[in-house]
Structure formats: C-alpha cells, structure tokens
Scaffold this active site. Sequence first.
Site, short mmCIF file in Angstrom:
data_model
loop_
_atom_site.label_atom_id
_atom_site.label_comp_id
_atom_site.label_asym_id
_atom_site.label_seq_id
_atom_site.Cartn_x
_atom_site.Cartn_y
_atom_site.Cartn_z
N GLY A 9 0.81 -1.21 0.00
CA GLY A 9 0.00 0.00 0.00
C GLY A 9 0.84 1.26 0.00
O GLY A 9 0.53 2.23 0.68
N ALA A 10 1.90 1.27 -0.78
CA ALA A 10 2.90 2.36 -0.73
C ALA A 10 2.36 3.70 -1.23
O ALA A 10 3.03 4.72 -1.07
CB ALA A 10 4.14 1.96 -1.52
N HIS A 11 1.19 3.70 -1.85
CA HIS A 11 0.60 4.98 -2.26
C HIS A 11 -0.36 5.50 -1.17
O HIS A 11 -0.90 6.59 -1.28
CB HIS A 11 -0.21 4.78 -3.56
CG HIS A 11 0.22 5.74 -4.64
ND1 HIS A 11 0.11 7.11 -4.47
CD2 HIS A 11 0.76 5.53 -5.86
CE1 HIS A 11 0.57 7.69 -5.55
NE2 HIS A 11 0.96 6.76 -6.41
N GLY A 12 -0.55 4.72 -0.15
CA GLY A 12 -1.49 5.10 0.90
C GLY A 12 -0.87 6.08 1.89
O GLY A 12 0.34 6.33 1.86
N ARG A 13 -1.73 6.64 2.78
CA ARG A 13 -1.22 7.61 3.75
C ARG A 13 -0.13 6.99 4.61
O ARG A 13 0.92 7.57 4.84
CB ARG A 13 -2.39 8.10 4.63
CG ARG A 13 -3.35 9.03 3.91
CD ARG A 13 -4.55 9.39 4.78
NE ARG A 13 -5.44 8.25 4.95
CZ ARG A 13 -6.45 7.98 4.10
NH1 ARG A 13 -6.65 8.76 3.05
NH2 ARG A 13 -7.23 6.94 4.30
N MET A 14 -0.36 5.79 5.12
CA MET A 14 0.66 5.14 5.95
C MET A 14 1.78 4.54 5.12
O MET A 14 2.97 4.70 5.44
CB MET A 14 0.01 4.06 6.82
CG MET A 14 -0.68 4.63 8.04
SD MET A 14 0.41 5.66 9.08
CE MET A 14 1.70 4.50 9.48
N THR A 93 -3.17 -2.62 9.83
CA THR A 93 -4.55 -2.45 9.38
C THR A 93 -5.54 -2.68 10.52
O THR A 93 -5.32 -3.53 11.39
CB THR A 93 -4.84 -3.44 8.23
OG1 THR A 93 -3.88 -3.24 7.19
CG2 THR A 93 -6.25 -3.28 7.69
N HIS A 149 -11.00 11.16 14.08
CA HIS A 149 -10.10 10.89 12.97
C HIS A 149 -10.52 11.69 11.75
O HIS A 149 -11.65 12.19 11.66
CB HIS A 149 -10.07 9.40 12.61
CG HIS A 149 -9.25 8.58 13.55
ND1 HIS A 149 -9.77 8.04 14.71
CD2 HIS A 149 -7.93 8.25 13.54
CE1 HIS A 149 -8.81 7.39 15.33
NE2 HIS A 149 -7.70 7.50 14.67
N LYS A 153 -11.11 8.20 6.86
CA LYS A 153 -11.03 6.91 7.55
C LYS A 153 -12.28 6.11 7.28
O LYS A 153 -13.40 6.60 7.36
CB LYS A 153 -10.84 7.13 9.05
CG LYS A 153 -10.67 5.83 9.84
CD LYS A 153 -10.20 6.08 11.25
CE LYS A 153 -10.05 4.78 12.05
NZ LYS A 153 -9.10 3.82 11.40
N1 LIG Z 1 -1.64 0.53 13.45
C1 LIG Z 1 -1.45 1.85 13.33
O1 LIG Z 1 -0.63 2.46 14.04
C2 LIG Z 1 -2.20 2.57 12.27
C3 LIG Z 1 -3.14 1.90 11.52
N2 LIG Z 1 -3.75 2.51 10.47
C4 LIG Z 1 -4.66 1.67 9.66
O2 LIG Z 1 -3.97 1.37 8.46
C5 LIG Z 1 -4.93 1.17 7.41
C6 LIG Z 1 -4.56 2.04 6.22
O3 LIG Z 1 -4.69 3.39 6.61
P1 LIG Z 1 -4.32 4.53 5.53
O4 LIG Z 1 -2.89 4.38 5.12
O5 LIG Z 1 -4.79 5.82 6.08
O6 LIG Z 1 -5.25 4.11 4.31
P2 LIG Z 1 -5.09 4.47 2.75
O7 LIG Z 1 -6.41 4.14 2.12
O8 LIG Z 1 -4.49 5.82 2.58
O9 LIG Z 1 -3.98 3.43 2.24
C7 LIG Z 1 -4.24 2.08 2.01
C8 LIG Z 1 -3.44 1.69 0.79
O10 LIG Z 1 -3.48 0.28 0.63
C9 LIG Z 1 -3.63 -0.01 -0.73
N3 LIG Z 1 -4.13 -1.36 -0.91
C10 LIG Z 1 -5.36 -1.83 -0.67
N4 LIG Z 1 -5.44 -3.14 -0.99
C11 LIG Z 1 -4.20 -3.48 -1.42
C12 LIG Z 1 -3.61 -4.69 -1.89
N5 LIG Z 1 -4.33 -5.82 -2.00
N6 LIG Z 1 -2.32 -4.69 -2.25
C13 LIG Z 1 -1.58 -3.57 -2.15
N7 LIG Z 1 -2.06 -2.38 -1.72
C14 LIG Z 1 -3.36 -2.36 -1.36
C15 LIG Z 1 -4.56 1.07 -1.27
O11 LIG Z 1 -4.43 1.18 -2.67
C16 LIG Z 1 -4.03 2.29 -0.51
O12 LIG Z 1 -2.99 2.92 -1.25
C17 LIG Z 1 -6.30 1.47 8.03
O13 LIG Z 1 -6.89 0.26 8.44
C18 LIG Z 1 -5.95 2.31 9.25
O14 LIG Z 1 -6.90 2.21 10.30
C19 LIG Z 1 -3.50 3.82 10.13
C20 LIG Z 1 -2.60 4.55 10.87
C21 LIG Z 1 -1.88 3.98 12.02
O1 LIG Z 2 -7.05 5.34 10.10
C1 LIG Z 2 -6.20 6.03 10.75
O2 LIG Z 2 -5.71 7.11 10.37
C2 LIG Z 2 -5.76 5.47 12.06
N1 LIG Z 2 -6.20 4.26 12.36
C3 LIG Z 2 -5.77 3.51 13.50
C4 LIG Z 2 -7.00 3.08 14.31
O3 LIG Z 2 -8.01 2.71 13.65
O4 LIG Z 2 -6.90 3.10 15.55
C5 LIG Z 2 -4.66 4.16 14.30
C6 LIG Z 2 -4.65 5.66 14.30
O5 LIG Z 2 -5.59 6.14 15.24
C7 LIG Z 2 -4.85 6.26 12.94
#
Ligand SMILES: NC(=O)C1=CN([C@@H]2O[C@H](COP(=O)(O)OP(=O)(O)OC[C@H]3O[C@@H](n4cnc5c(N)ncnc54)[C@H](O)[C@@H]3O)[C@@H](O)[C@H]2O)C=CC1
Ligand SMILES: O=C(O)C1=N[C@H](C(=O)O)C[C@H](O)C1
Length: 260
Positions: A9-14, A93, A149, A153
């Site tokens: 998911g390298a194009h994603g926010r995380m 995730t 958030h 999200k």
């Molecule tokens: N554990 C933690 O500390 C944190 C967890 N998260 C969680 O991480 C997840 C992603 O958050 P964001 O980055 O904001 O979402 P996002 O939607 O910006 O990024 C997700 C990325 O994954 C890609 N993706 C989806 N299916 C895929 C696949 N089969 N193969 C490759 N890439 C794929 C998408 O195209 C997208 O670029 C969410 O569930 C969020 O709650 C987010 C921030 C912190």
């Molecule tokens: O989606 C987010 O951005 C985040 N998701 C995680 C969660 O669902 O707890 C962690 C963080 O709060 C950011």
Amino acid sequence: MSTPIIVMGAHGRMGATIAQLIRNDEAAELAAVCERAGRGEGLELLGCEVGEELGAVLKNHPGAVVIDFTAVQASLSNARVCAEHGNPIVIGTTGFTPAELDELRSIAEKNPTFWAPNMSVGVNVLQQVLPELVKKLGPDYDLEMVELHHNKKKDAPSGTALKLAECLAEARDWDLQEVGNFSREGIIGERPKEEIGVQTIRGGDVVGVHTVYFMGPGERIEVTHHAHSRDTFAQGSIRAAKWLAGQKPGKLYAMADVFA
Ligand SMILES: NC(=O)C1=CN([C@@H]2O[C@H](COP(=O)(O)OP(=O)(O)OC[C@H]3O[C@@H](n4cnc5c(N)ncnc54)[C@H](O)[C@@H]3O)[C@@H](O)[C@H]2O)C=CC1
Ligand SMILES: O=C(O)C1=N[C@H](C(=O)O)C[C@H](O)C1
C-alpha cells in the site's frame, strides 16, 4: 545489519510515510513496494522493486519483512501469502472482526506475524497504565471514550479505541462485546453501570485523537492521546519490523512484545 522491508500500500497515507522513513533509516532497506493495479504511478522514484502481486515480489526477497497498512481482506491475504513464503509480516490495518483476528492468530502459529492497531509509543503505554487507573478509581467511575479521525477513515470505531476499551473492560472483569455501546440515539434510558461507551467523530485531517473519560461523583478524569503526525505510527512499524525479523512463529505479536 540492515533489515530488508517490503511496504504494502505504498501509495497510501501510511504506506507512503513508512517508505520514506525506511529510505532515511540506515538500519533498514526498502527492498520493494506493492500497490493495487493502477496505483503504482510515481513509485519507481522510490528506487526499489515495484510490484502488484505480493507472492511474485517475495520470490525476489527471501527473508524480507513485510509491513502492511492496507485493508482488512488485503492484509489477511498478505498474511497467508507471507506464511507460504516464510516472510515475517507486520500488520497495522484495523477493522478486523474477532473471527478475522482469530485467523491471524492461527497464521501466527506458523509464521512470524505482528499486529497492532496503533503503533505509537504513547498509546501502547496507555494500554499498560489505564487498567491501574480503573482499579484505583473503583466502580463508581463510569468509563467512556471518544475518538476523532480524518474524514477519509473507513472504519469505526478506530482499532485503537477498541483496544483501549478492551483494556478498560478487562480491568473491570467485563467482556467488551457485552458492555460496549457504540451508538446512542433516542430515549435510551439511564446508563447501565456495566457499560463502556465508545463514540466516533470524523472530520478534517485529524491524524488521531483518543480520549478516555473516568466519570465519577463530583469529578471526572480525562486521559487523551493526540497523534500529531503519522510518523509516530510509521516509526513504530519499522521498529516492530526490525524486531520481528529475529523472531520465531508462535503467537500474534504486539507492541508490548517489542517494548518488553
Ligand atoms: N496501526 C497503526 O498504528 C495505524 C493503523 N492505520 C490503519 O492502516 C490502514 C490504512 O490506513 P491509511 O494508510 O490511512 O489508508 P489508505 O487508504 O491511505 O492506504 C491504504 C493503501 O493500501 C492499498 N491497498 C489496498 N489493498 C491493497 C492490496 N491488496 N495490495 C496492495 N495495496 C493495497 C490502497 O491502494 C491504498 O494505497 C487502516 O486500516 C488504518 O486504520 C493507520 C494509521 C496507524
Ligand atoms: O485510520 C487512521 O488514520 C488510524 N487508524 C488507527 C486506528 O483505527 O486506531 C490508528 C490511528 O488512530 C490512525
């Protein structure tokens, strides 16, 4: 010793944040990135292999650790693929059902697998100290939570809120699945003593805010974690990946194992 890492998911926010931090980390190597078809534009600038199918990428990087912040079904599939290839995987995730988390636990018995809904130091310290606060304040303090958030999200409540609420419930010997109240509307009657309310707010570009309320007679205590930048989560995931590289399978690892 540099840890080779593959970012899903390298194009994603995380994913984008993690990839950039790895490139600036002398103890880590960005071995490859994966994205869904049609979302790979510009990823070649990262200077590593760019793929769509994880299995094909893993053949070129035996032993590399995968970091996956994508979506529930993608992460489950990627965990299975990593188990087939023997590559450790760090999953951030959120949104898994209890049954889906049980599948991750089953995979973790065979392949080094790590999951944490929040990879910041602060939230993981809170998980350890909140139970003490619950016990010291006693049963007269009602337990509630609010999480905020950004408006992109997709899941609610946050994985962090669920994990913190589980810590609160366990400190009271309650089962969150029985006492959790995630939506209040209409004439709801008086609040039961054995309840933990978790409310969700979405809007703007809030990175992540979690507040726990201990609401007692004549006073309340509020404990809030503010995430200012996604770097805090990304650094935690890279720390977990470096740690996981040296672990054997056996359990679904968490941040507490990394900090131990
Ligand atoms: N554990 C933690 O500390 C944190 C967890 N998260 C969680 O991480 C997840 C992603 O958050 P964001 O980055 O904001 O979402 P996002 O939607 O910006 O990024 C997700 C990325 O994954 C890609 N993706 C989806 N299916 C895929 C696949 N089969 N193969 C490759 N890439 C794929 C998408 O195209 C997208 O670029 C969410 O569930 C969020 O709650 C987010 C921030 C912190
Ligand atoms: O989606 C987010 O951005 C985040 N998701 C995680 C969660 O669902 O707890 C962690 C963080 O709060 C950011």
